[in-house]
Scaffold this motif. Structure first.
Motif, PDB file in Angstrom:
ATOM      1  N   SER A  18       0.834  -1.208   0.000  1.00 56.15           N
ATOM      2  CA  SER A  18       0.000   0.000   0.000  1.00 56.15           C
ATOM      3  C   SER A  18       0.870   1.260   0.000  1.00 56.15           C
ATOM      4  CB  SER A  18      -0.993  -0.006   1.162  1.00 56.15           C
ATOM      5  OG  SER A  18      -0.332  -0.045   2.405  1.00 56.15           O
ATOM      6  N   GLY A  19       1.972   1.240   0.724  1.00 58.15           N
ATOM      7  CA  GLY A  19       2.884   2.381   0.718  1.00 58.15           C
ATOM      8  C   GLY A  19       3.543   2.573  -0.631  1.00 58.15           C
ATOM      9  N   GLY A  20       3.922   1.474  -1.275  1.00 55.70           N
ATOM     10  CA  GLY A  20       4.537   1.554  -2.594  1.00 55.70           C
ATOM     11  C   GLY A  20       3.593   2.125  -3.637  1.00 55.70           C
ATOM     12  N   PHE A  21       2.338   1.706  -3.584  1.00 52.82           N
ATOM     13  CA  PHE A  21       1.351   2.251  -4.524  1.00 52.82           C
ATOM     14  C   PHE A  21       1.094   3.736  -4.250  1.00 52.82           C
ATOM     15  CE2 PHE A  21      -0.290  -2.268  -4.932  1.00 52.82           C
ATOM     16  CZ  PHE A  21       0.264  -2.461  -6.188  1.00 52.82           C
ATOM     17  N   LEU A  22       1.021   4.097  -2.992  1.00 54.90           N
ATOM     18  CA  LEU A  22       0.823   5.503  -2.641  1.00 54.90           C
ATOM     19  C   LEU A  22       2.009   6.344  -3.117  1.00 54.90           C
ATOM     20  CD1 LEU A  22      -1.285   7.222  -1.135  1.00 54.90           C
ATOM     21  CD2 LEU A  22       0.057   6.900   0.935  1.00 54.90           C
ATOM     22  N   LEU A  23       3.206   5.853  -2.882  1.00 57.58           N
ATOM     23  CA  LEU A  23       4.419   6.530  -3.340  1.00 57.58           C
ATOM     24  C   LEU A  23       4.414   6.668  -4.862  1.00 57.58           C
ATOM     25  CD1 LEU A  23       7.227   7.710  -2.702  1.00 57.58           C
ATOM     26  CD2 LEU A  23       8.103   5.369  -2.717  1.00 57.58           C
ATOM     27  N   ALA A  24       4.062   5.614  -5.570  1.00 53.18           N
ATOM     28  CA  ALA A  24       4.017   5.653  -7.039  1.00 53.18           C
ATOM     29  C   ALA A  24       3.013   6.691  -7.539  1.00 53.18           C
ATOM     30  CB  ALA A  24       3.670   4.272  -7.593  1.00 53.18           C
ATOM     31  N   GLY A  26       2.089   9.403  -5.982  1.00 48.92           N
ATOM     32  CA  GLY A  26       2.656  10.726  -5.743  1.00 48.92           C
ATOM     33  C   GLY A  26       3.750  11.070  -6.736  1.00 48.92           C
ATOM     34  N   LEU A  27       4.640  10.123  -7.004  1.00 50.80           N
ATOM     35  CA  LEU A  27       5.752  10.389  -7.921  1.00 50.80           C
ATOM     36  C   LEU A  27       5.294  10.599  -9.355  1.00 50.80           C
ATOM     37  CD1 LEU A  27       8.466   7.965  -6.490  1.00 50.80           C
ATOM     38  CD2 LEU A  27       8.312  10.456  -6.215  1.00 50.80           C
ATOM     39  N   ILE A  28       4.234   9.896  -9.764  1.00 52.23           N
ATOM     40  CA  ILE A  28       3.732  10.101 -11.119  1.00 52.23           C
ATOM     41  C   ILE A  28       3.130  11.498 -11.269  1.00 52.23           C
ATOM     42  CG2 ILE A  28       1.391   9.179 -10.909  1.00 52.23           C
ATOM     43  CD1 ILE A  28       1.902   7.716 -13.584  1.00 52.23           C
ATOM     44  N   LYS A  29       2.511  11.980 -10.190  1.00 51.42           N
ATOM     45  CA  LYS A  29       1.970  13.343 -10.225  1.00 51.42           C
ATOM     46  C   LYS A  29       3.090  14.374 -10.324  1.00 51.42           C
ATOM     47  CE  LYS A  29      -2.327  12.532  -7.646  1.00 51.42           C
ATOM     48  NZ  LYS A  29      -2.274  11.081  -7.477  1.00 51.42           N
ATOM     49  N   VAL A  30       4.196  14.122  -9.639  1.00 54.85           N
ATOM     50  CA  VAL A  30       5.320  15.064  -9.635  1.00 54.85           C
ATOM     51  C   VAL A  30       6.102  14.999 -10.941  1.00 54.85           C
ATOM     52  CG1 VAL A  30       7.517  15.630  -8.523  1.00 54.85           C
ATOM     53  CG2 VAL A  30       5.528  15.048  -7.115  1.00 54.85           C
ATOM     54  N   PHE A  31       6.478  13.796 -11.379  1.00 54.22           N
ATOM     55  CA  PHE A  31       7.422  13.666 -12.493  1.00 54.22           C
ATOM     56  C   PHE A  31       6.795  13.441 -13.861  1.00 54.22           C
ATOM     57  CE2 PHE A  31      10.081  12.418  -8.800  1.00 54.22           C
ATOM     58  CZ  PHE A  31      10.971  13.473  -8.885  1.00 54.22           C
ATOM     59  N   VAL A  32       5.587  12.910 -13.929  1.00 47.91           N
ATOM     60  CA  VAL A  32       4.957  12.655 -15.221  1.00 47.91           C
ATOM     61  C   VAL A  32       3.909  13.724 -15.529  1.00 47.91           C
ATOM     62  CG1 VAL A  32       3.609  11.018 -16.592  1.00 47.91           C
ATOM     63  CG2 VAL A  32       5.423  10.188 -15.085  1.00 47.91           C
ATOM     64  N   GLU A  59       1.209  11.873  -0.577  1.00 47.68           N
ATOM     65  CA  GLU A  59       1.388  10.567  -1.212  1.00 47.68           C
ATOM     66  C   GLU A  59       2.853  10.135  -1.181  1.00 47.68           C
ATOM     67  OE1 GLU A  59      -2.361  10.421  -4.323  1.00 47.68           O
ATOM     68  OE2 GLU A  59      -0.451  11.211  -5.044  1.00 47.68           O
ATOM     69  N   VAL A  60       3.759  11.076  -1.426  1.00 46.31           N
ATOM     70  CA  VAL A  60       5.182  10.726  -1.438  1.00 46.31           C
ATOM     71  C   VAL A  60       5.679  10.435  -0.019  1.00 46.31           C
ATOM     72  CG1 VAL A  60       7.513  11.598  -1.906  1.00 46.31           C
ATOM     73  CG2 VAL A  60       5.689  11.932  -3.594  1.00 46.31           C
ATOM     74  N   VAL A  61       5.446  11.350   0.901  1.00 46.75           N
ATOM     75  CA  VAL A  61       5.977  11.214   2.264  1.00 46.75           C
ATOM     76  C   VAL A  61       5.308  10.058   3.010  1.00 46.75           C
ATOM     77  CG1 VAL A  61       6.174  12.362   4.508  1.00 46.75           C
ATOM     78  CG2 VAL A  61       6.707  13.621   2.410  1.00 46.75           C
ATOM     79  N   LEU A  62       3.994   9.987   2.942  1.00 41.30           N
ATOM     80  CA  LEU A  62       3.279   8.927   3.670  1.00 41.30           C
ATOM     81  C   LEU A  62       3.503   7.568   3.023  1.00 41.30           C
ATOM     82  CD1 LEU A  62       0.019  10.917   4.375  1.00 41.30           C
ATOM     83  CD2 LEU A  62       1.841  10.372   6.015  1.00 41.30           C
ATOM     84  N   GLY A  63       3.618   7.534   1.700  1.00 37.66           N
ATOM     85  CA  GLY A  63       3.938   6.279   1.018  1.00 37.66           C
ATOM     86  C   GLY A  63       5.295   5.754   1.446  1.00 37.66           C
ATOM     87  N   LEU A  64       6.268   6.658   1.509  1.00 38.17           N
ATOM     88  CA  LEU A  64       7.608   6.268   1.951  1.00 38.17           C
ATOM     89  C   LEU A  64       7.592   5.805   3.408  1.00 38.17           C
ATOM     90  CD1 LEU A  64      10.523   6.033   1.017  1.00 38.17           C
ATOM     91  CD2 LEU A  64      10.868   8.404   1.721  1.00 38.17           C
ATOM     92  N   ALA A  76      -0.797   5.648   7.913  1.00 38.55           N
ATOM     93  CA  ALA A  76      -1.995   5.098   7.272  1.00 38.55           C
ATOM     94  C   ALA A  76      -3.204   5.993   7.537  1.00 38.55           C
ATOM     95  CB  ALA A  76      -2.259   3.682   7.776  1.00 38.55           C
ATOM     96  N   LEU A  77      -3.351   6.457   8.757  1.00 38.42           N
ATOM     97  CA  LEU A  77      -4.482   7.343   9.082  1.00 38.42           C
ATOM     98  C   LEU A  77      -4.361   8.690   8.370  1.00 38.42           C
ATOM     99  CD1 LEU A  77      -4.950   6.596  12.889  1.00 38.42           C
ATOM    100  CD2 LEU A  77      -6.420   5.870  10.981  1.00 38.42           C
ATOM    101  N   ALA A  78      -3.144   9.210   8.272  1.00 40.40           N
ATOM    102  CA  ALA A  78      -2.935  10.496   7.606  1.00 40.40           C
ATOM    103  C   ALA A  78      -3.197  10.403   6.107  1.00 40.40           C
ATOM    104  CB  ALA A  78      -1.514  10.996   7.867  1.00 40.40           C
ATOM    105  N   ALA A  79      -3.011   9.219   5.516  1.00 40.27           N
ATOM    106  CA  ALA A  79      -3.263   9.041   4.089  1.00 40.27           C
ATOM    107  C   ALA A  79      -4.754   8.867   3.781  1.00 40.27           C
ATOM    108  CB  ALA A  79      -2.482   7.836   3.561  1.00 40.27           C
TER     109      ALA A  79
END
Length: 135
Positions: A18-24, A26-32, A59-64, A76-79
């Motif tokens: 779940s963290g990896g998907f959240l991180l992904a 966030g990163l797609i929003k930033v870089f793509v 998404e980036v910070v909480l995913g990480l 998890a609660l903050a996300a």
């Protein structure tokens, strides 16, 4: 492997996935999509564009944090507000995420996963909560 060890590893798998998907996301929003593109998308679906920035950061910070198992319950609660907010643009598209515009099943399921993760805690291989460590 005992049932306790197995459960701890299963909790870790849920946390990392779940963290990896959240991180992904966030990163797609930033870089793509880019921050400007994400702001524009938020505005196009009726959200204030300024909300795009805390969503991307969350998404980036909480995913990480989830991937690392750092303050898992709190992360998890903050996300949750991010995922609950993602239900809104999909609500009128029906249940199935395969519907045009994506239905609400995936964001609801992911919200439930975060609730479960908050209830279960860290699992194996986690940094844990530094406020609960003995010095």
């Amino acid at each position: 492997m005992t049932q306790s060890e197995s459960a701890s590893r299963a909790i870790a798998l849920l946390r990392v996935a779940s963290g990896g998907f959240l991180l992904a996301h966030g990163l797609i929003k930033v870089f793509v999509f880019t921050p400007a593109g994400t702001v524009g998308f938020f505005e196009s679906i009726g959200f204030p564009g300024i909300l795009a920035y805390p969503v991307m950061a969350g998404e980036v910070v909480l995913g990480l944090a989830l991937v690392l198992g750092f303050m898992t319950r709190w992360a998890a609660l903050a996300a949750l507000p991010i995922l609950i907010g993602s239900i809104i643009p999909h609500a009128g598209n029906g249940l199935l995420f395969s519907n045009p515009g994506g239905g609400w099943e995936f964001p609801v399921f992911w919200s439930l996963v975060l609730v479960v993760q908050a209830m279960l805690g860290d699992g194996a291989y986690a940094l844990g909560d530094p406020t609960k460590r003995n010095s």
